[in-house]
Design an enzyme around this catalytic site. Structure first.
Site, PDB file in Angstrom:
ATOM      1  N   GLY A  11     -19.177 -23.995  16.872  1.00 57.20           N
ATOM      2  CA  GLY A  11     -18.880 -22.601  16.515  1.00 57.20           C
ATOM      3  C   GLY A  11     -18.266 -22.551  15.135  1.00 57.20           C
ATOM      4  O   GLY A  11     -17.111 -22.942  14.950  1.00 57.20           O
ATOM      5  N   LEU A  12     -19.057 -22.100  14.173  1.00 58.15           N
ATOM      6  CA  LEU A  12     -18.591 -22.120  12.782  1.00 58.15           C
ATOM      7  C   LEU A  12     -18.474 -20.713  12.206  1.00 58.15           C
ATOM      8  O   LEU A  12     -18.876 -20.458  11.076  1.00 58.15           O
ATOM      9  CB  LEU A  12     -19.532 -22.973  11.925  1.00 58.15           C
ATOM     10  CG  LEU A  12     -19.464 -24.476  12.202  1.00 58.15           C
ATOM     11  CD1 LEU A  12     -20.506 -25.221  11.377  1.00 58.15           C
ATOM     12  CD2 LEU A  12     -18.066 -25.035  11.908  1.00 58.15           C
ATOM     13  N   LYS A 184      -1.050 -17.671  25.131  1.00 57.79           N
ATOM     14  CA  LYS A 184      -1.682 -16.970  23.999  1.00 57.79           C
ATOM     15  C   LYS A 184      -1.873 -15.486  24.334  1.00 57.79           C
ATOM     16  O   LYS A 184      -1.695 -14.612  23.477  1.00 57.79           O
ATOM     17  CB  LYS A 184      -3.027 -17.631  23.656  1.00 57.79           C
ATOM     18  CG  LYS A 184      -3.831 -16.898  22.575  1.00 57.79           C
ATOM     19  CD  LYS A 184      -3.198 -17.020  21.211  1.00 57.79           C
ATOM     20  CE  LYS A 184      -3.649 -16.032  20.154  1.00 57.79           C
ATOM     21  NZ  LYS A 184      -5.061 -15.829  19.939  1.00 57.79           N
ATOM     22  N   HIS A 187       1.399 -13.851  23.933  1.00 57.71           N
ATOM     23  CA  HIS A 187       1.600 -13.743  22.479  1.00 57.71           C
ATOM     24  C   HIS A 187       0.892 -12.488  21.956  1.00 57.71           C
ATOM     25  O   HIS A 187       1.474 -11.683  21.232  1.00 57.71           O
ATOM     26  CB  HIS A 187       1.056 -15.004  21.788  1.00 57.71           C
ATOM     27  CG  HIS A 187       0.878 -14.874  20.307  1.00 57.71           C
ATOM     28  ND1 HIS A 187      -0.164 -14.158  19.735  1.00 57.71           N
ATOM     29  CD2 HIS A 187       1.606 -15.346  19.267  1.00 57.71           C
ATOM     30  CE1 HIS A 187      -0.070 -14.194  18.424  1.00 57.71           C
ATOM     31  NE2 HIS A 187       1.004 -14.918  18.104  1.00 57.71           N
TER      32      HIS A 187
HETATM   33  N1  LIG Z   1     -10.846 -14.308  14.250  1.00 56.11           N
HETATM   34  C1  LIG Z   1      -9.574 -14.536  14.493  1.00 56.11           C
HETATM   35  O1  LIG Z   1      -8.671 -14.223  13.698  1.00 56.11           O
HETATM   36  C2  LIG Z   1      -9.177 -15.243  15.762  1.00 56.11           C
HETATM   37  C3  LIG Z   1      -7.853 -15.638  15.937  1.00 56.11           C
HETATM   38  C4  LIG Z   1      -7.499 -16.360  17.086  1.00 56.11           C
HETATM   39  C5  LIG Z   1      -8.464 -16.627  18.039  1.00 56.11           C
HETATM   40  N2  LIG Z   1      -9.752 -16.208  17.854  1.00 56.11           N
HETATM   41  C6  LIG Z   1     -10.737 -16.555  18.886  1.00 56.11           C
HETATM   42  O2  LIG Z   1     -11.446 -17.692  18.438  1.00 56.11           O
HETATM   43  C7  LIG Z   1     -12.806 -17.639  18.901  1.00 56.11           C
HETATM   44  C8  LIG Z   1     -13.735 -17.714  17.687  1.00 56.11           C
HETATM   45  O3  LIG Z   1     -13.454 -16.588  16.869  1.00 56.11           O
HETATM   46  P1  LIG Z   1     -14.258 -16.268  15.535  1.00 56.11           P
HETATM   47  O4  LIG Z   1     -13.714 -14.970  15.030  1.00 56.11           O
HETATM   48  O5  LIG Z   1     -14.250 -17.457  14.648  1.00 56.11           O
HETATM   49  O6  LIG Z   1     -15.771 -16.127  16.033  1.00 56.11           O
HETATM   50  P2  LIG Z   1     -16.479 -15.020  16.977  1.00 56.11           P
HETATM   51  O7  LIG Z   1     -16.983 -13.917  16.111  1.00 56.11           O
HETATM   52  O8  LIG Z   1     -15.601 -14.659  18.123  1.00 56.11           O
HETATM   53  O9  LIG Z   1     -17.721 -15.854  17.552  1.00 56.11           O
HETATM   54  C9  LIG Z   1     -18.798 -16.204  16.727  1.00 56.11           C
HETATM   55  C10 LIG Z   1     -19.193 -17.638  16.988  1.00 56.11           C
HETATM   56  O10 LIG Z   1     -19.599 -17.806  18.356  1.00 56.11           O
HETATM   57  C11 LIG Z   1     -20.915 -18.369  18.366  1.00 56.11           C
HETATM   58  N3  LIG Z   1     -21.621 -17.927  19.568  1.00 56.11           N
HETATM   59  C12 LIG Z   1     -21.663 -16.684  20.091  1.00 56.11           C
HETATM   60  N4  LIG Z   1     -22.405 -16.677  21.210  1.00 56.11           N
HETATM   61  C13 LIG Z   1     -22.851 -17.943  21.389  1.00 56.11           C
HETATM   62  C14 LIG Z   1     -23.657 -18.568  22.380  1.00 56.11           C
HETATM   63  N5  LIG Z   1     -24.141 -17.886  23.420  1.00 56.11           N
HETATM   64  N6  LIG Z   1     -23.920 -19.885  22.256  1.00 56.11           N
HETATM   65  C15 LIG Z   1     -23.407 -20.589  21.206  1.00 56.11           C
HETATM   66  N7  LIG Z   1     -22.644 -20.055  20.251  1.00 56.11           N
HETATM   67  C16 LIG Z   1     -22.355 -18.748  20.347  1.00 56.11           C
HETATM   68  C17 LIG Z   1     -21.548 -17.858  17.098  1.00 56.11           C
HETATM   69  O11 LIG Z   1     -22.674 -18.615  16.779  1.00 56.11           O
HETATM   70  P3  LIG Z   1     -23.876 -17.981  15.902  1.00 56.11           P
HETATM   71  O12 LIG Z   1     -23.500 -18.219  14.478  1.00 56.11           O
HETATM   72  O13 LIG Z   1     -25.061 -18.735  16.328  1.00 56.11           O
HETATM   73  O14 LIG Z   1     -23.971 -16.515  16.225  1.00 56.11           O
HETATM   74  C18 LIG Z   1     -20.399 -18.041  16.131  1.00 56.11           C
HETATM   75  O15 LIG Z   1     -20.245 -19.382  15.755  1.00 56.11           O
HETATM   76  C19 LIG Z   1     -12.909 -16.351  19.711  1.00 56.11           C
HETATM   77  O16 LIG Z   1     -12.655 -16.603  21.058  1.00 56.11           O
HETATM   78  C20 LIG Z   1     -11.788 -15.503  19.149  1.00 56.11           C
HETATM   79  O17 LIG Z   1     -11.332 -14.540  20.081  1.00 56.11           O
HETATM   80  C21 LIG Z   1     -10.129 -15.545  16.734  1.00 56.11           C
END
Ligand SMILES: NC(=O)c1ccc[n+]([C@@H]2O[C@H](COP(=O)([O-])OP(=O)(O)OC[C@H]3O[C@@H](n4cnc5c(N)ncnc54)[C@H](OP(=O)(O)O)[C@@H]3O)[C@@H](O)[C@H]2O)c1
Length: 470
Positions: A11-12, A184, A187
C-alpha cells in the site's frame, strides 16, 4: 535470505510511501508493493533517491524479496481491502511470518484477523499509527497491539522510526488482541473532541465577539504558548492565517462548513455505549460533525428562526481568558472520558493496556500531542488501577478552577446563539461526576410506576416495587 528486505510494505498511498521512506532512512531495507503498479513507479521516480527501497510488482515477488520470518506492514484502505490483501497473501506466507495492519481498522476486525491467521501459524499485529503524512515520514506515534512475541519481532524497528519525546520513543506495546487499534480509536475520538472544542472557540470569537480571523489566529498562537500548547492549537492558528491565493481572504472562511469523518470517532462512541462508559464529549464531537452535514436543512431552519442578539458587544481580555480556561476544561474532560474508556476496554477485553504508556506514546508524533499529557501521565502513574483521572485531587483542582469561566462562556454563548456542544457536555460531565446524588431516583420511580421495573432504596437493602397508581 541475506540482504533481503527487513520489512515489507503493502500500500503506497500517502502513509505507505512516507513510512517506507522513514524505515529506509533509518537504515532498514524495505520491500514495497502496491496493487496498482503505476503508484509504485511514481513513488520510485518522484520520491526515492538512495534509500534501500526494493520495489515488487507481484505479491509473489514481494514475498520472495523479504527476509524470513517476514515482517509485512499493510498500509491499505481500512475495511474489506485489508481482508482481500490478507487472503491473497496467505498462501504465500510461512508459519512464523508476521503481518501487521497499520491502517485505521476496527478493533473487532483486528481480533478476527488475528485469530484467522493464528490458525495458519501467521502472527498478526494491529498497529495504530498517528501523525498523518508528515508524522509517517519524520516520526509517527505508534500503537501496536497483539501478542508480545509478535511485537518483539518489530520493536527495534518501530522504536527507531517513531517520534522521539523527552520521555522516550513514541511507540510501546499497547496490549493483547485488538488493543493497538482500540487505543488508536480512542486517540481519534479525543482528536475529534479537541477539534470540535477548537472550532467552538473560533465560532465564539467570530460570532459572539466579532473578532476578525487574524485576531482569532493570534489568540490561538498565544494560547499555544500556555497550558493549551498542542499540535492542534498551533495548527488552528496556522490554518486561520492561511490566505486564499485567489481572493487574498482567509481560506478557512471559504470552506464549506460540512465536516467529514471516516469512522473511528463513531466507533469509539459506539464502543463507549456498549461498554457502559459515559463519554459525552467524545460522542457529541461525532454528532456535531454529523449535524454539520445537513447544511441545506440548517439554512432552511435558520431562515425561519431568528436569534435576538448575535454579538456580545465590546469584550475584555477577561472574556478570552475565560474562553481559554473553558477550552482547557473541555480537553481535560475529553481525556478523562477517553482514559476511562480505555480502562474499561482493557478490563473487558483483557488487553492489559498500560495507560501511562499510552499517554507517553501520545507525547509526540501524534495529532493529539499536547502539553497536558505529561501531567495526565503523572496522575495515571500515581495509581494505574484508578479508572478515573477525577479521583485525583490535582486533576479535580485543574477542573474546579476553570468551571466558573466555562459557565460564563456558556452563558455568553447562549446569548449570542453560539452552539458549544463539546464545551457544554464537558461542563455537564464534570458537574454530574461530582454529584453524589443525581435525579436518577425519579427515573427509577417512573420506570417502576409504568413498567414494574423495581428500584433500590438508599435507606435499606433489597429490591422494591410499589403500586404507584392505585
Ligand atoms: N492519511 C492519513 O493521514 C492517515 C493517518 C493515520 C492512519 N491512516 C490509515 O492508514 C491507512 C492508509 O491510509 P492512506 O491515506 O495512506 O491510504 P488510503 O487512501 O486509505 O488507501 C489507499 C491505498 O489502499 C490500497 N488499496 C485499496 N483497496 C485495495 C485492495 N482491495 N487491494 C489492495 N490494495 C488496496 C490502494 O492501492 P491502489 O493504489 O491500487 O488503489 C492504496 O495503496 C488507512 O487505513 C488510513 O485510515 C491514514
Amino acid at each position: 535470505m541475506r540482504n533481503g528486505g527487513e520489512i515489507g510494505i503493502i500500500g503506497l498511498a500517502v502513509m505507505g510511501q512516507n513510512l517506507a521512506l522513514n524505515f529506509a532512512r533509518h537504515g532498514f531495507r524495505v520491500c514495497v508493493y502496491n496493487r496498482t503498479p503505476e503508484r509504485t513507479e511514481g513513488f520510485l521516480r518522484d520520491r526515492v533517491r538512495d534509500e534501500p527501497i526494493i520495489p515488487a510488482y507481484t505479491l509473489e515477488e514481494f514475498v520472495r524479496c523479504l527476509e524470513r520470518p517476514r515482517r509485512i506492514l499493510l498500509m491499505v484502505q481500512a475495511g474489506s481491502a485489508v481482508d482481500q490483501v490478507i487472503e491473497a497473501l496467505l498462501p504465500l506466507l510461512e508459519p512464523g511470518d508476521l503481518v501487521m495492519d497499520g491502517g485505521n481498522s476496527h478493533y473487532a476486525d483486528t481480533e478476527r484477523r488475528m485469530q484467522n491467521l493464528a490458525a495458519h501459524g501467521i502472527r498478526f499485529l494491529g498497529v495504530g499509527i498517528s501523525g498523518g503524512e508528515k508524522g509517517a515520514l519524520l516520526g509517527p506515534s505508534i500503537m501496536p497491539g497483539g501478542s508480545a512475541e509478535a511485537y518483539a519481532m518489530v520493536e527495534h524497528m518501530f522504536i527507531r522510526i517513531a517520534a522521539q519525546s523527552e520521555e522516550g520513543p513514541c511507540c510501546a506495546y499497547m496490549g493483547r488482541g485488538g488493543a493497538g487499534h482500540y487505543v488508536k480509536m480512542v486517540h481519534n475520538a479525543i482528536e475529534y473532541a479537541f477539534m470540535q472544542g477548537i472550532a467552538e472557540a473560533y465560532d465564539f470569537m467570530k460570532t459572539a465577539l466579532g473578532m476578525p480571523v487574524e485576531a482569532i489566529a493570534e489568540t490561538f498562537e498565544r494560547w499555544n504558548e500556555g497550558a493549551l500548547n498542542a499540535f492542534l492549537t498551533e495548527l488552528a492558528a496556522r490554518v486561520l492565517r492561511y490566505r486564499d491565493p485567489e481572493s487574498g481572504d482567509p481560506l478557512v472562511e471559504r470552506i464549506m462548513d460540512r465536516a467529514e469523518q471516516k469512522g473511528t470517532g463513531r466507533w469509539a462512541a459506539q464502543s463507549a455505549l456498549e461498554l457502559g462508559v459515559p463519554a459525552p464529549t467524545l460522542t457529541v464531537a461525532v454528532i456535531a460533525r454529523t449535524l454539520s452535514y445537513f447544511k441545506t436543512d440548517r439554512e432552511r431552519i435558520g431562515a425561519g428562526f431568528p436569534w435576538p442578539d448575535q454579538r456580545l458587544g465590546p469584550f475584555s481580555e477577561g472574556v478570552l481568558a475565560d474562553l481559554e480556561a473553558a477550552l482547557n476544561l473541555m480537553l481535560l474532560a475529553a481525556f478523562s472520558q477517553g482514559l476511562w474508556l480505555l480502562h474499561e476496554a482493557s478490563r473487558v477485553y483483557s488487553y492489559g493496556t498500560d495507560r501511562a504508556e499510552v499517554l507517553r506514546v501520545w507525547r509526540a508524533g501524534c495529532i493529539i500531542r499536547a502539553r497536558w499529557l505529561g501531567f495526565l501521565r503523572e496522575i495515571v502513574r500515581e495509581d494505574p488501577e484508578d479508572p478515573h483521572l477525577l479521583f485525583s485531587a490535582r486533576f479535580r483542582a485543574e477542573l474546579q478552577q476553570r468551571l466558573p469561566a466555562a459557565g460564563r462562556v456558556l452563558r455568553w454563548a447562549f446569548e449570542a446563539g453560539v452552539p458549544m456542544p463539546a464545551l457544554s457536555t464537558a461542563v455537564d460531565y464534570v458537574l454530574s461526576m461530582r454529584r453524589s446524588r443525581l435525579p436518577a431516583n425519579l427515573i427509577q420511580a417512573q420506570r417502576d410506576a409504568f413498567g414494574a421495573h423495581t428500584y433500590e432504596r438508599i435507606d435499606r437493602p433489597g429490591v422494591f416495587h410499589t403500586e404507584w397508581l392505585d
